[in-house]
Design an enzyme around this catalytic site. Structure first.
Site, PDB file in Angstrom:
ATOM      1  N   LYS A   1      48.906 -26.919 -43.319  1.00 43.13           N
ATOM      2  CA  LYS A   1      49.686 -25.720 -43.660  1.00 43.13           C
ATOM      3  C   LYS A   1      51.168 -25.959 -43.372  1.00 43.13           C
ATOM      4  O   LYS A   1      52.037 -25.530 -44.135  1.00 43.13           O
ATOM      5  CB  LYS A   1      49.166 -24.519 -42.872  1.00 43.13           C
ATOM      6  CG  LYS A   1      47.780 -24.068 -43.317  1.00 43.13           C
ATOM      7  CD  LYS A   1      47.144 -23.034 -42.391  1.00 43.13           C
ATOM      8  CE  LYS A   1      45.674 -22.841 -42.772  1.00 43.13           C
ATOM      9  NZ  LYS A   1      44.981 -21.828 -41.975  1.00 43.13           N
TER      10      LYS A   1
ATOM     11  N   GLN B   1      45.562 -19.319 -36.048  1.00 43.13           N
ATOM     12  CA  GLN B   1      44.432 -20.081 -36.574  1.00 43.13           C
ATOM     13  C   GLN B   1      43.129 -19.660 -35.898  1.00 43.13           C
ATOM     14  O   GLN B   1      43.051 -19.571 -34.675  1.00 43.13           O
ATOM     15  CB  GLN B   1      44.691 -21.589 -36.391  1.00 43.13           C
ATOM     16  CG  GLN B   1      43.646 -22.494 -37.012  1.00 43.13           C
ATOM     17  CD  GLN B   1      43.604 -22.437 -38.546  1.00 43.13           C
ATOM     18  OE1 GLN B   1      44.590 -22.080 -39.193  1.00 43.13           O
ATOM     19  NE2 GLN B   1      42.476 -22.771 -39.125  1.00 43.13           N
TER      20      GLN B   1
ATOM     21  N   ASP C   1      47.688 -13.932 -43.730  1.00 43.82           N
ATOM     22  CA  ASP C   1      46.273 -14.256 -43.946  1.00 43.82           C
ATOM     23  C   ASP C   1      45.541 -13.096 -44.616  1.00 43.82           C
ATOM     24  O   ASP C   1      44.429 -13.265 -45.103  1.00 43.82           O
ATOM     25  CB  ASP C   1      45.583 -14.516 -42.594  1.00 43.82           C
ATOM     26  CG  ASP C   1      45.597 -15.979 -42.180  1.00 43.82           C
ATOM     27  OD1 ASP C   1      45.434 -16.836 -43.057  1.00 43.82           O
ATOM     28  OD2 ASP C   1      45.759 -16.243 -40.967  1.00 43.82           O
TER      29      ASP C   1
HETATM   30  N1  GUN Z   1      40.302 -20.543 -39.994  1.00 44.48           N
HETATM   31  C1  GUN Z   1      39.631 -20.932 -41.100  1.00 44.48           C
HETATM   32  N2  GUN Z   1      40.255 -20.489 -42.199  1.00 44.48           N
HETATM   33  C2  GUN Z   1      41.345 -19.805 -41.780  1.00 44.48           C
HETATM   34  C3  GUN Z   1      42.387 -19.117 -42.454  1.00 44.48           C
HETATM   35  O1  GUN Z   1      42.434 -19.019 -43.680  1.00 44.48           O
HETATM   36  N3  GUN Z   1      43.335 -18.555 -41.659  1.00 44.48           N
HETATM   37  C4  GUN Z   1      43.289 -18.621 -40.310  1.00 44.48           C
HETATM   38  N4  GUN Z   1      44.248 -18.029 -39.626  1.00 44.48           N
HETATM   39  N5  GUN Z   1      42.328 -19.253 -39.657  1.00 44.48           N
HETATM   40  C5  GUN Z   1      41.366 -19.849 -40.387  1.00 44.48           C
END
Ligand code: GUN
Length: 279
Positions: free
Chosen positions: A49, A93, A116
């Site tokens: 990311k 995350q 998100d």
């Molecule tokens: N863990 C797995 N997928 C995601 C996501 O799309 N966003 C976040 N913040 N954590 C994750």
């Protein structure tokens, strides 16, 4: 043989557009990325990311916190980021270490920085069809279906998995586009009976080999959201690719399918947030 949906190529296009948009803003958009603990998969995702941000002209601010961080400490960081004018989006995350309540932490993120789309405010806006942000993985899937001109209207859509991150919002977006949607989960009786009826099958369970060719209708579209490791440690989805691909009309590979699109849609949400904050 199925057409393989090229998530990597599509994601590159979405990111190029995001980079162009970022360049038009009066200040660089910013994403705060919070990772608690040292989960190896999470470390890989977060690094990806941050790389995407760099590619798109988005500033990323990384916060790596030890696994033993208390909820009060994490909430304090989130509150500081809510107030930080350089930060347009906040990404905590998941999963968090067991002693931290994910719901409490998500609820503490300012809804206008919730890139998100996990906050109940944004989930609600999305479900009623008046979204601020779109949840990244489901939005990426919709973008893939549209790019390959796969029509959803009136189609039988089956979503495997009912998580708040993927299954539930996926079902909501497919419903909004006039799909007839069924969600299957761990308590579903005779799941194969459901999956065999699907024109569009989205699997987001996280179990390698869950979906086999005999569970898939001839000509179905198979979207594999999962990221698993097979017995040899190789990345794979839920679908047993060898038996599913010959029956499907379209299929997403793992890796190179949904994953890159999820990240690209995150970039788009960060731009949405930056525009909100500049207005
Ligand atoms: N863990 C797995 N997928 C995601 C996501 O799309 N966003 C976040 N913040 N954590 C994750």
């Amino acid at each position: 043989m199925a057409v393989r949906i090229d998530g990597k190529a599509l994601a590159a296009k979405v990111k190029r557009r995001a980079a162009e948009e970022a360049g038009k803003l009066s200040r660089k958009p910013g994403l705060a990325v919070v990772l608690v603990g040292e989960d190896p998969a999470s470390q890989v995702y977060v690094a990806g990311k941050e790389r995407d941000c760099a590619e798109c002209g988005i500033e990323s601010f990384g916060y790596r916190l030890p696994a033993e961080t208390t909820e009060a400490e994490l909430l304090d960081l989130v509150r500081r980021l809510n107030e930080d004018p350089r930060v347009d989006g906040i990404l905590v995350q998941l999963p968090l270490p067991g002693h931290l309540n994910e719901e409490t932490v998500i609820n503490a993120i300012a809804p206008d920085k919730d890139v998100d789309c996990f906050h109940p405010f944004n989930v609600g806006r999305m479900v009623i069809g008046d979204p601020v942000f779109l949840p990244c993985t489901p939005a990426g899937v919709m973008e893939m279906l549209d790019a390959y001109q796969i029509s959803i209207r009136g189609k039988r859509c089956v979503v495997l998995g009912r998580s708040n991150i993927v299954g539930k919002p996926m079902a909501a977006l497919l419903t909004q586009r006039d799909g007839t949607v069924t969600i299957c989960h761990s308590r579903t009786e005779d799941m194969a009976r459901c999956t065999r009826e699907a024109d569009i099958l989205v699997s987001a369970v996280g179990r390698a080999g869950l979906l086999t060719g005999d569970m898939v209708k001839e000509g179905a579209v198979v979207i594999d959201v999962a990221m698993n490791r097979d017995g040899n440690g190789k990345l794979c989805g839920d679908a047993d690719f060898a038996s599913v691909e010959p029956r499907a009309s379209y299929i997403t590979p793992v890796p190179g399918g949904v994953g890159p699109m999820t990240r690209a849609c995150l970039m788009r949400n960060i731009l949405t947030a930056a525009r909100l904050h500049q207005a």
